[in-house]
Design a protein around this motif. Structure first.
Motif, short mmCIF file in Angstrom:
data_model
loop_
_atom_site.label_atom_id
_atom_site.label_comp_id
_atom_site.label_asym_id
_atom_site.label_seq_id
_atom_site.Cartn_x
_atom_site.Cartn_y
_atom_site.Cartn_z
N ARG A 13 0.84 -1.21 0.00
CA ARG A 13 0.00 0.00 0.00
C ARG A 13 0.88 1.26 0.00
N ASP A 14 1.54 1.58 1.10
CA ASP A 14 2.38 2.78 1.11
C ASP A 14 3.57 2.59 0.17
N HIS A 202 3.94 4.68 12.53
CA HIS A 202 4.09 4.61 11.07
C HIS A 202 4.96 5.80 10.70
N HIS A 204 7.75 7.99 8.40
CA HIS A 204 8.35 8.23 7.08
C HIS A 204 9.79 8.72 7.25
N ASN A 238 9.28 4.54 3.92
CA ASN A 238 8.81 4.22 5.28
C ASN A 238 9.96 3.58 6.06
N GLN A 510 -4.11 9.86 0.43
CA GLN A 510 -3.89 10.99 1.32
C GLN A 510 -4.38 12.32 0.72
#
Ligand code: KIV
Ligand code: ZN
Length: 513
Positions: A13-14, A202, A204, A238, A510
């Protein structure tokens, strides 16, 4: 007894939000199977409302994966949550991950909502999500720049509404380890019923602190880390799964937690994700970089030979590094081929797919003699392309490249089943081939990246080429592998063109509520 640290992988996903890293459904299933083999606790399989393709991929993963929880992201609105709920429905263990932004800048400028409206929407979202599963995660997007009092307020409300995991994202990678740890500590202390939920982070990597921030949060009480293979993800990425997992495992004296990750599956997962997305792993990347366990200086080599632990804090084999082993050759039979694929966790859906992969394996073995696991992965990636995804196909390529002469390329392509020829000069054989292909396709795309890597060692190794193209705001990566790097380049270019041709629009999670 140590606490369990839940490993939540968001590569699909990310990670997939990295420019050009989009994966097909078949590729996502292969990555998901590898994550399951690695014993990842939660696989975030995608964002169901992004596109019909994303929905289908999540559903297929939900049907396939048995051991890990399968999760879909959803914005805090009823439609997104319904799509997420439907996509994960077949999963043995399922989670909905819903989120809304909580920082003043996001609420005012992006959502155009008041804090009261944001809390109300978040609470409703948990109610909608609970209709599909009891396992509901709530994220306060841009928590890293949100006010602590407001975070306490919204988290209290969503826990009351039924959220079971509370995620604190440092969405823009702005936080610093000691400060982020303090935020987590305060939240756990101040939010009523904080002991009834799992606290998650989570992070970044915009300042290169994603892993450091995640680990400090663990020391402050977080018990889930969201991360990706090779640190893939939006912008700088990430927190990298392999670094988080190995830090916790290598320093049991510091961390009061343990994961259930099968660490010997880390390097195979890293190679698979790199090969599928076309994002190479830098050689000096911790754990999974080609040099992570290579000792160059004489003093270090001498030390390691005398006593390995003089310079090594982890064992290469514990994270899945093996010597390039000869696995198959041209005399290997269909059964040997099939069982090696099974050992690699590669499942071909039909006998027909197996026969076709075996025929290609024989062709490759004729050219290359020694076939390694990496060659098999590349071969299966090619095999995963279905005829529907292959509008453009290379039927023939010829290149003349002579000292002092202008390189010239001739190609024959199949375009939607029709055979078309073209030829062109170029500044090199690859340039001439791309120009010849463009004469037929006229894609009008812009070439953003061209890179070649040898899949294994030796001059007979297959070259693996990545081509990144952009057109109309879409960015795609194409891959191709062959012992002839001009052919590998042509395949990669056509693979990218096929993705541009078939790509449907996606919503960025987002973007809005
Ligand atoms: O970075 C972020 O805030 C996210 C959320 C959707 C969890 O990816
Ligand atoms: Zn993110």
């Amino acid at each position: 007894m140590k606490d369990r640290l839940v490993i939540f992988d968001t590569t699909l996903r990310d990670g997939e939000q990295s420019p050009g890293a989009s994966m097909t459904k078949e590729e996502k299933i292969r990555v998901a199977r590898q994550l399951e083999k690695m014993r990842v606790d939660v696989i975030e399989a995608g964002f169901a409302a992004a596109s019909p393709g994303d929905f289908e991929a999540i559903r297929a993963i939900a049907e396939t994966i048995k051991e890990s929880t399968v999760c879909s992201l959803a914005r805090a609105n009823e439609k997104d949550i319904q799509r997420a709920g439907e996509a994960i429905q077949p999963a043995a263990k399922k989670r909905i991950h819903t989120f809304i932004a909580t920082s003043p800048i996001h609420m005012e400028k992006k959502l155009r909502m008041t804090p009261d409206q944001v809390v109300e929407q978040a609470v409703k979202a948990i109610g909608w999500a609970r209709q599909y599963t009891d396992d509901v995660e709530f994220s306060a997007e841009d928590a890293g720049r949100s006010e602590l009092d407001f975070l306490c307020r919204i988290f209290e409300a969503v826990i009351k509404a039924g959220a079971t995991t509370i995620n604190v994202p440092d969405t823009v990678g702005y936080n610093f380890p000691s400060q982020f740890a303090e935020t987590i500590r305060q939240l756990i202390e101040r939010v009523p019923n904080s002991d009834k939920v799992v606290w998650s982070v989570h992070c970044h990597n915009d300042l290169g602190l994603a892993v450091a921030n995640s680990l400090s949060a663990v020391l402050a009480g977080a018990r889930q880390v969201e991360c990706t293979i090779n640190g893939l993800g939006e912008r700088a990425g990430n927190a990298s799964l392999e670094e988080v997992v190995m830090a916790v495992r290598t320093r049991p004296d510091i961390f009061p937690v343990e994961t259930r990750i099968e660490t010997t599956q880390i390097v195979p997962a890293s190679k698979l994700v790199s090969q599928i997305t076309g994002y190479p792993v830098q050689p000096n990347k911790a754990i999974v970089g080609a040099n992570a366990f290579a000792h160059e200086s004489g003093i270090h080599q001498d030390g390691v030979l005398k006593h390995r632990e003089t310079y090594e804090i982890m064992r290469a084999e514990d994270v899945g590094w093996t010597q390039n082993k000869l696995v198959l050759g041209k005399h290997s039979g269909r059964n040997a081929f099939k069982s090696r694929l099974a050992e690699l966790g590669i499942v071909l859906e039909s006998e027909e797919a197996l026969n076709s992969a075996f025929a290609r394996f024989k062709e490759l073995a004729d050219k290359k003699h020694e076939i390694f696991d990496e060659d098999l992965h590349a071969l299966i990636s090619d095999e995963a392309v279905t005829p529907a995804q292959e509008h453009y196909k290379l039927n023939y390529s010829q290149v003349c490249s002579e000292t002092g002469e202008v390189p010239h390329s001739r190609v024959i392509l199949s375009v939607g089943g029709q055979e078309l020829k073209a030829e062109s000069d170029g500044s090199g054989p690859v340039d001439a081939t791309f120009k010849a292909i463009e004469q037929v396709v006229r894609s009008g795309s812009e070439l953003l990246l061209y890179s070649v890597n040898a899949i294994t060692t030796g001059t007979d190794a297959q070259g693996e080429v990545t081509v990144r193209l952009s057109k109309g705001g879409r960015v795609v990566n194409g891959q191709g592998a062959d012992t002839d790097i001009v052919v590998a380049s042509a395949k990669a270019y056509l693979n990218a063109l096929n993705k541009l041709h078939s790509c449907q629009g996606k919503v960025n999670p987002q973007g809005d509520v």
